[in-house]
Write an enzyme that holds these catalytic residues in place. Structure first.
Site, PDB file in Angstrom:
ATOM      1  N   HIS A  96       1.036  -1.282  -0.025  1.00  0.00           N
ATOM      2  CA  HIS A  96       0.406   0.193  -0.069  1.00  0.00           C
ATOM      3  C   HIS A  96       0.387   1.162   0.402  1.00  0.00           C
ATOM      4  CE1 HIS A  96      -3.473   2.022   0.397  1.00  0.00           C
ATOM      5  NE2 HIS A  96      -3.107   3.064   1.845  1.00  0.00           N
ATOM      6  N   GLU A 153       2.200  -0.834   7.755  1.00  0.00           N
ATOM      7  CA  GLU A 153       2.670  -2.066   6.837  1.00  0.00           C
ATOM      8  C   GLU A 153       3.903  -2.858   7.176  1.00  0.00           C
ATOM      9  OE1 GLU A 153       1.319  -3.207   2.482  1.00  0.00           O
ATOM     10  OE2 GLU A 153       1.813  -0.640   3.057  1.00  0.00           O
ATOM     11  N   HIS A 173      -1.056   8.114  -4.950  1.00  0.00           N
ATOM     12  CA  HIS A 173      -1.830   7.698  -4.264  1.00  0.00           C
ATOM     13  C   HIS A 173      -4.302   8.121  -4.944  1.00  0.00           C
ATOM     14  CE1 HIS A 173      -5.161   5.554  -2.583  1.00  0.00           C
ATOM     15  NE2 HIS A 173      -4.526   5.638  -0.880  1.00  0.00           N
ATOM     16  N   PHE A 225      -9.364   4.189   4.756  1.00  0.00           N
ATOM     17  CA  PHE A 225      -9.913   4.742   5.652  1.00  0.00           C
ATOM     18  C   PHE A 225     -10.847   4.297   6.288  1.00  0.00           C
ATOM     19  CE2 PHE A 225      -9.045   9.655   4.958  1.00  0.00           C
ATOM     20  CZ  PHE A 225      -7.310   8.871   5.198  1.00  0.00           C
TER      21      PHE A 225
END
Length: 416
Positions: A305, A316, A342, A403
């Site tokens: 990610h 992560e 992103h 989120f």
């Protein structure tokens, strides 16, 4: 029941570093950054003045001007990449049963620009409620899959998944499951997002989620670097044609890779922050491995990610070390967001494409913009910093987290 095998037979991409699959892949391997000063509006009063926008994209090159005006940008991007992927697959040339071909798409935000424009027009007026009749159909997130299905006459399962930045990986996993359960012969899947506008930038700035490195946008997205200060907002779309193996073989399709498994989990921790120990990320990777009937030591590459946020990158990496143990030092890790920015709900789609092409071509795209090691991260791990690396990639895993604590992982492998 015997689950069917699922393969990837077509790809489409529209990204800040390339407007089709070949140019996207070439730019990834070259370590090209897509970040630059925002062109779509004057961002000088915002905390962040830059983003990863599309370059040289003109919707009228792909559809009639009148039709294009009926679609929000995120739907335009979806139709363009789905069209590329379908053409790449050749599936419509084989006289398929369109009742068994569906569309499962992903978008975290949907028609944000349409909502912004309609709100501006209303509040600038005299209070009389005058709205564009296409306002709602342009804005709603599910409309992207509807437009794709209408264009190609695809009457199979049709919907959009919404799970913030995990949306398009959720879509890919759902498409995979529908096909292997025998509910469809093929699915057009992926995701699209178009949030580089005043509301998108303002909202993420208010969250303090974006990099504010206005003096050096090209190097602003720097996952795992000590001086990372937030993500760079991107826009675009990615599409994949997933197809049942026997269906693909019967029509003589080219096969890029096989989808091996998918995992999903929830952090149950915080509205926007990841669990500090990466528990949800760990669980989704373990779930994907279990679904694929694989062990951790079979993974060669993890497309993380890796958004370039101070907390997210560390969480992560902790999850990766928990899942892979000593094998973590044998795998390549890279964040292609260092180049594309992103893409929110579309991130999983373009990153799944990167994994598919990595498996096909035995090369791992880099994590660019690394300058200073972060002492909180194990420097013995191979983050594929700054330069693509050639290696055998039999199996690749892609992570996307959103989120709300939404976590997804998908595994692709060489077809054999």
């Amino acid at each position: 029941m015997q689950l069917k095998r699922v393969v990837v037979t077509g790809l489409g991409a529209l990204t800040p570093i390339g407007n089709d699959v070949s140019s996207y892949w070439e730019a990834l391997l070259a370590g090209k950054s897509g970040a630059a000063e925002i062109q779509q509006f004057d961002a000088s009063l915002f905390k962040t003045h830059f983003a990863c926008e599309l370059k040289g994209f003109n919707v009228e090159d792909h559809m009639d001007k009148k039709e294009g005006r009926k679609l929000d940008q995120f739907s335009q991007y979806a139709v363009v990449t789905a069209t590329e992927a379908i053409a790449d697959s050749g599936i419509m040339e084989s006289n398929p049963n369109c009742d068994r071909i569906g569309v499962v798409w992903g978008s975290g935000v949907g028609g944000l620009k349409t909502f912004q424009d309609e709100a501006e027009n209303f509040f600038a007026g005299d209070g009389t409620p005058r709205f564009n009749p296409f306002f709602i159909p342009k804005m709603i997130a599910d409309i992207a899959s509807g437009h794709i299905s209408i264009k190609f006459g695809l009457r199979g399962p049709n919907y959009v998944t919404v799970s913030a930045c995990a949306s398009s990986t959720n879509a890919i996993i759902d498409a995979f499951n529908l096909i292997r359960l025998g509910k469809a012969d093929a699915i057009v899947t992926g995701g699209s997002e178009a949030a580089v506008n005043q509301m998108g930038m303002g909202g993420f700035n208010a969250l303090k989620a974006l990099s504010t490195r206005n003096d050096a946008p090209l190097t602003a997205s720097r996952p795992f670097d000590l001086d990372r200060d937030g993500f760079v907002l991107g826009e675009g779309s990615g599409a994949l044609i997933l197809e049942e193996l026997e269906h693909a073989l019967k029509r003589g399709a080219k096969i890029y890779a096989e989808v091996a498994g998918g995992g999903m989990s929830g952090d149950a921790y915080h509205m926007t922050a990841p669990h500090p120990e990466g528990i949800g990320a760990r669980n989704t990777m373990l779930a994907a491995l279990e679904d694929a009937e694989m062990t951790a030591d079979q993974i060669d590459y993890v497309n993380v990610h890796g958004t370039s946020t101070p907390l997210g990158d560390i969480a992560e990496v902790k999850a990766i070390q928990a899942v892979f143990g000593e094998h973590a030092y044998n795998i390549n890790i890279s964040s292609t967001k260092s180049m594309t920015g992103h893409l929110l709900g579309a991130a999983g789609a373009i990153e799944a494409i990167a994994c598919v092409l990595s498996v096909k071509n035995d090369i791992v795209p880099p994590t660019i913009n690394h300058f200073t090691d972060d002492p909180e991260l194990d420097t013995k791990l191979n983050f594929t910093f700054n330069t693509a690396q050639k290696r055998t990639v039999n199996v690749a895993l892609s992570n996307t987290f959103g989120f709300g604590g939404h976590n997804t992982s998908v595994i692709v492998k060489k077809y054999a």
